[in-house]
Design a protein around this motif. Sequence first.
Motif, short mmCIF file in Angstrom:
data_model
loop_
_atom_site.label_atom_id
_atom_site.label_comp_id
_atom_site.label_asym_id
_atom_site.label_seq_id
_atom_site.Cartn_x
_atom_site.Cartn_y
_atom_site.Cartn_z
N LEU A 64 0.82 -1.21 0.00
CA LEU A 64 0.00 0.00 0.00
C LEU A 64 0.86 1.26 0.00
CD1 LEU A 64 -2.54 -1.22 2.69
CD2 LEU A 64 -2.91 -1.09 0.20
N HIS B 220 0.74 5.35 0.90
CA HIS B 220 0.00 6.37 1.64
C HIS B 220 0.53 7.75 1.30
CE1 HIS B 220 -1.61 3.23 4.51
NE2 HIS B 220 -0.50 2.64 4.10
N ASP C 147 -5.30 1.72 -8.36
CA ASP C 147 -5.89 2.90 -7.72
C ASP C 147 -6.81 2.44 -6.58
OD1 ASP C 147 -8.29 2.10 -8.82
OD2 ASP C 147 -8.17 3.50 -10.52
N ARG C 148 -7.41 3.41 -5.90
CA ARG C 148 -8.21 3.09 -4.71
C ARG C 148 -9.38 2.15 -5.03
NH1 ARG C 148 -8.46 5.99 0.08
NH2 ARG C 148 -10.74 5.99 -0.05
N ILE D 41 -8.23 -1.36 -5.45
CA ILE D 41 -7.85 -1.95 -4.16
C ILE D 41 -9.09 -2.38 -3.39
CG2 ILE D 41 -6.83 -1.45 -1.89
CD1 ILE D 41 -4.85 0.38 -3.28
N ARG D 42 -10.13 -1.52 -3.43
CA ARG D 42 -11.36 -1.83 -2.70
C ARG D 42 -11.96 -3.14 -3.23
NH1 ARG D 42 -14.01 2.96 -3.12
NH2 ARG D 42 -13.28 3.75 -1.12
N MET E 128 -10.69 1.66 3.71
CA MET E 128 -10.25 2.69 2.75
C MET E 128 -10.65 4.08 3.26
SD MET E 128 -8.70 0.94 0.46
CE MET E 128 -8.49 2.13 -0.87
N GLU F 168 -11.03 7.64 4.24
CA GLU F 168 -10.24 8.79 3.78
C GLU F 168 -9.84 9.72 4.91
OE1 GLU F 168 -10.85 10.66 -0.18
OE2 GLU F 168 -12.59 9.31 -0.18
N PRO G 132 -4.35 7.99 4.90
CA PRO G 132 -5.25 7.33 3.95
C PRO G 132 -4.47 6.60 2.85
CG PRO G 132 -5.86 9.64 4.26
CD PRO G 132 -4.53 9.44 4.92
N ILE G 133 -5.04 5.51 2.36
CA ILE G 133 -4.41 4.74 1.28
C ILE G 133 -4.64 5.48 -0.03
CG2 ILE G 133 -4.56 2.58 -0.02
CD1 ILE G 133 -5.51 1.32 2.74
N VAL G 134 -3.56 5.74 -0.76
CA VAL G 134 -3.73 6.46 -2.03
C VAL G 134 -3.55 5.56 -3.26
CG1 VAL G 134 -3.14 8.72 -1.08
CG2 VAL G 134 -1.33 7.31 -2.04
N GLY G 135 -2.96 4.41 -3.07
CA GLY G 135 -2.78 3.49 -4.19
C GLY G 135 -2.05 2.26 -3.72
#
Lengths: 89, 413
Positions: B118, B120, B146-147, B150-151, B159, B161, B166-169
């Motif tokens: 991940l 961040h 991308d997010r 990942i989801r 995820m 925000e 936060p996870i960005v990619g």
Amino acid sequence: MKRLLCPANGYRNISEFTYGGEYRLEPVNSSERDWADFVYFDDNAAGIVFEWWYHTATSYWFVAQRNTVSDEIIRTYTVAEFESIERDR
Amino acid sequence: MPFDLIKNGLRSASARKPHFSSARDLKKHYDVVIIGAGGHGAAIAYYLAKYHGITDVAVLDKAYLGGGNTARNTAVIRSNYLTEEGIKFYRDSLSLFANLSNEFSYNVMFEQRGQLTLAHSDAAIRNFRWRAEMNSHFGVRSRLLDRAEIRELVPSLSMNESARFPIVGGLWHADGATARHDAVVWGYMRGACERGVELHQLTEVQGIDISDGAVQSVQTNRGRVGCKIAVQAVAGCSSLLAQMAGIRLPIKTFPLQAMVTQPYKPLLVPLVSSPHLHVYVQQTSRGEFVIGGGSDDYPLYNTRSTLEQKESLADGTLELFPFLAQAKILRQWAGITDMTPDYSPIMGPSPIKNYYLDAGWGTWGFKATPICGQTMAQLIATGVTPDLIRPFDLERFYRFQALDETGATAASH
Ligand SMILES: Cc1cc2nc3c(=O)[nH]c(=O)nc-3n(C[C@H](O)[C@H](O)[C@H](O)COP(=O)(O)OP(=O)(O)OC[C@H]3O[C@@H](n4cnc5c(N)ncnc54)[C@H](O)[C@@H]3O)c2cc1C
């Protein structure tokens, strides 16, 4: 948490400190091989060692004597103190 | 294998034979002495016997087979490294891993579930893009996510925000895998013993005799053992063994801690890692969540655990998987890892003739077990370093040609 006696700040949590590597002197007039040794290589001894430590919050460097097997900090020294002991040895 | 299970299951007395050579006296001399019976030592012995017909071999361990870092590691197997040398090396290890159960006729439970790292921060995305390009170039499956992707891939991952970071990619490595670490070392050692190799446990090497610049014998708590060739594969104790041979190494020994929760129903397929939060999480096939992270902050030859490290692991885990907040920790442990300045291993000859190094495996060496065993065996048998491992020799540090894998290793293993 383990605590370390900083010569400048007294007993503090070890998480406030940064390990700075084995205590040794910079090579003088030396070859590239000596420099590689200085930069990359370590004694990595199992037992009692002298090391550089750093109190992160106050940017303070000092020397600690530590047992790398039992995880005990035996003593800490200011740099001046330690260097005078080293000279006498 | 499955038929054996049925056949033996119906018998009252087990017909199974011991897997490893039973204890016997040490001989006065062997062609090859391997110091350390972890996965690496066992793999070298196996390939020496299998491909090179070298079976006058003793594998010595001060404790027991596979009880070092091999027993303690979290079994992340991946090849998405950053340098050309690293990627090719680990890529070849992964392909050997994929065939290991067949090779041994012994289930190592290799599961290619994919590994997700991940990001961040934008800096991490830049690093991932670089790795994805390098990996693809050398045939390793690796790409940026991308997010939304990942989801979809890991629905159980938070995820949020408004999280702290936060996870960005992410970097998706479809080749990423895991395997049962014990089975790997047992499989190698059984195969080696079947071909005549001797395993000697509770046999500690305490000194190394050298004359004319070449190794002659090793001293153990059970007496002196002569050898034509010796190789050390002792992970956290690498510097101590090397010192017995008068060799200095660019290694520092740091503890690495891990822990595991009670079992849950299967819900997490890929291995998930967050270098930023210093944590990685995966669910084993028996349902436990294995949680690992970065090394301790200072060097130590001790496998003690600390509350601070457990708190830090729990902290990172809960940010990624908040539903684990009620999980009980079942076990926790540590190993001592042989860290190099460039996060790459040291394989090859040493300044002592006929004395070889298999060291510097730090927090990442389990995945290399098959390829390291195979190439080191080739080196020992032929005296010629295989191209694949030539860049990893000890001399690279004197040439100032470090193989920097820091960015592709920290907290991912
Ligand atoms: C918590 C943890 C998590 C990890 N996670 C991963 C991961 O996910 N993926 C990955 O690829 N790697 C991981 N690693 C790293 C990996 O475990 C090691 O790099 C690898 O197992 C090293 O294997 P080895 O056979 O060289 O060493 P070991 O398995 O440690 O074997 C060395 C053996 O040498 C013996 N020995 C030591 N001194 C002597 C002596 N004087 N005489 C005789 N015998 C001696 C020891 O008893 C030991 O059995 C992790 C490590 C730890 C500690």
